[in-house]
Design an enzyme around this catalytic site. Sequence first.
Site, PDB file in Angstrom:
ATOM      1  N   ASP A  80       0.840  -1.202   0.000  1.00 44.74           N
ATOM      2  CA  ASP A  80       0.000   0.000   0.000  1.00 44.74           C
ATOM      3  C   ASP A  80       0.877   1.255   0.000  1.00 44.74           C
ATOM      4  OD1 ASP A  80      -2.732   1.105   0.338  1.00 44.74           O
ATOM      5  OD2 ASP A  80      -1.930   1.895   2.209  1.00 44.74           O
TER       6      ASP A  80
ATOM      7  N   GLU B 113       1.648  -0.463  -5.050  1.00 45.85           N
ATOM      8  CA  GLU B 113       0.616   0.519  -5.377  1.00 45.85           C
ATOM      9  C   GLU B 113       1.263   1.896  -5.393  1.00 45.85           C
ATOM     10  OE1 GLU B 113      -3.234   2.939  -3.892  1.00 45.85           O
ATOM     11  OE2 GLU B 113      -1.507   2.529  -2.633  1.00 45.85           O
TER      12      GLU B 113
HETATM   13  C1  NOJ Z   1      -4.451   2.978  -0.948  1.00 51.49           C
HETATM   14  C2  NOJ Z   1      -5.596   2.076  -0.643  1.00 51.49           C
HETATM   15  O1  NOJ Z   1      -5.937   1.367  -1.805  1.00 51.49           O
HETATM   16  C3  NOJ Z   1      -6.713   2.962  -0.140  1.00 51.49           C
HETATM   17  O2  NOJ Z   1      -7.925   2.265  -0.027  1.00 51.49           O
HETATM   18  C4  NOJ Z   1      -6.293   3.568   1.173  1.00 51.49           C
HETATM   19  O3  NOJ Z   1      -7.272   4.474   1.607  1.00 51.49           O
HETATM   20  C5  NOJ Z   1      -4.968   4.319   1.040  1.00 51.49           C
HETATM   21  N1  NOJ Z   1      -4.004   3.578   0.280  1.00 51.49           N
HETATM   22  C6  NOJ Z   1      -4.378   4.584   2.406  1.00 51.49           C
HETATM   23  O4  NOJ Z   1      -3.962   3.387   2.987  1.00 51.49           O
END
Ligand code: NOJ
Length: 539
Positions: free
Chosen positions: A203, A255
């Site tokens: 993440d 991500e």
């Molecule tokens: C990316 C995640 O996909 C999202 O859902 C989240 O709110 C943010 N990162 C913070 O962790």
Amino acid sequence: MNVVLNNEWWRGAAIYQVYVRSFADGDGDGTGDLAGVRSRLAYLADLGIDAIWFSPWYPSPMDDGGYDVSNYRDIEPAFGSLAEAEKLIEEAHNLGIRIIIDIVPNHCSDEHPWFQAALAAGPGSVERERFWFRDGHGDEPPNNWQSRFGGSAWTQVPDGQWYLHLFSPRQPDFNWTNPGIHEEFQDILRFWFNRGVDGLRVDVADGLVKETGLPDVTDPNGPLPYFDLDGVHDIYREWRRIADSYSDKRVFVGEMWLPDPQRFAMYLRQDELHSAFNFDFLSCPWDATRLREVVDATLAAHAPVNAPATWVLSNHDVTRHVTRYGRADTSFSFADRQHRAPTSLALGTRRARAAALLTMALPGGVYIYQGEELGLAEVEDLPDELRQDPVFKRTNGTDIGRDGCRVPLPWSGDAPPYGFNATGTTPWLPQPANWRPSTMESQSGDPASMLELYRSALRLRHTESALGDGPLGWLPEQPGGVLAFSRGSGFACVVNLSDQPVDLPPHTEVLLTSGPLAGTQLPPDTAAWLHQETTPSSS
Ligand code: NOJ
């Protein structure tokens, strides 16, 4: 049955995202859980996926749907137990399905014991050194950084100091200059790898390192002092050594929403992450020229680092693509989510079907967000008082947030909860009254349904001889608005994004189409998978 799993599986995998709260509710309390997932593993195996990616399943106050973790070594009690997760991993492996879980290293929950200890210990303590606590300037925060969820990225605590949170105030950022954070996450990685987890989705992979001195943002459109700093790569090198120390190697998918494909590819160097989500493709409008540019740029960026591209249409953070593709402006951006433009779901669905064949034919991995295989649209009319996303709350509803793509799945029956649970309990977000035709049950066996299209496409994707695994070669001399490419082994994919029917390439046999042909022609917003008798040269 124990299926033999291949070590390089991730290069061409179809990975299905399970957002646990909304997938299936085994204990009937209105929230999805691991029992629900286990009861539907056979469905996922039959769908033809290679792996499941679980959005965070850890104990969490659920301020941000689980991306606020209070314990990285356990399972959220509302979802089940650690023992149950272990069983689930084993059962999935027995069906030939790999397991990827989310890791959230940029921040934790404010209920994490380390943050609670930092609050209690006070300024100057070693406990506060695990986070970013700073003094402010008078009544003002330490700098001008903005939270991704709206408002300042700093919150003041009663003793007067402020702490940094790039997301909600309930998600304090870890301080990765502290060696203790490195050690902690290395241990967490091993904890899950030792339990059979095959990979981790990282993440906010570009956010962990902050610029020394935490300087103000001077240009909000320029490089930011908290994203994509070079030091972040050292962390992934540490992690890669751990992943590679297992005989059946474990993998990472990052991500990062980065504008520069070259900076993006740096994360995919051979000693860092294995793959990353392709958000340029997700954000791209339904336009042949733009899509071709994105495909070419993606492949060109990935080639030097020998990493597979990924193709993503939807996830738990973005408006579902059936809805996006039915709008006048079919691109996605977080800013546009504020407008909620009108959409034609018939048009969006036709395009989503064509897009499914496009993504599944491109070289690399493909991600499928739960419910996409059912053709679900964004639920745009949720009552404000039921919305849970901190984005909605932090922007006072200016940004509608992400609840509309997180509504619990419809499995069967005529009315809510549509088999989401067996007790009839209302799910945590209400389902639309018109979802009966969208259930898994009503689509199963209907050759015209989205579900059967996904099943057929995933089945063919698995048949090596059908799709070929060669490089992409664009077919020459196509009419405007048409994407057409081969993949070697006599396979070709043609997508008609123009407003006129087009002829299919000569000497081809149709394997699968996203909609009915018009005689021998491919109608607008339709895709075809073809077997080609001869393979044309790449351009
Ligand atoms: C990316 C995640 O996909 C999202 O859902 C989240 O709110 C943010 N990162 C913070 O962790």
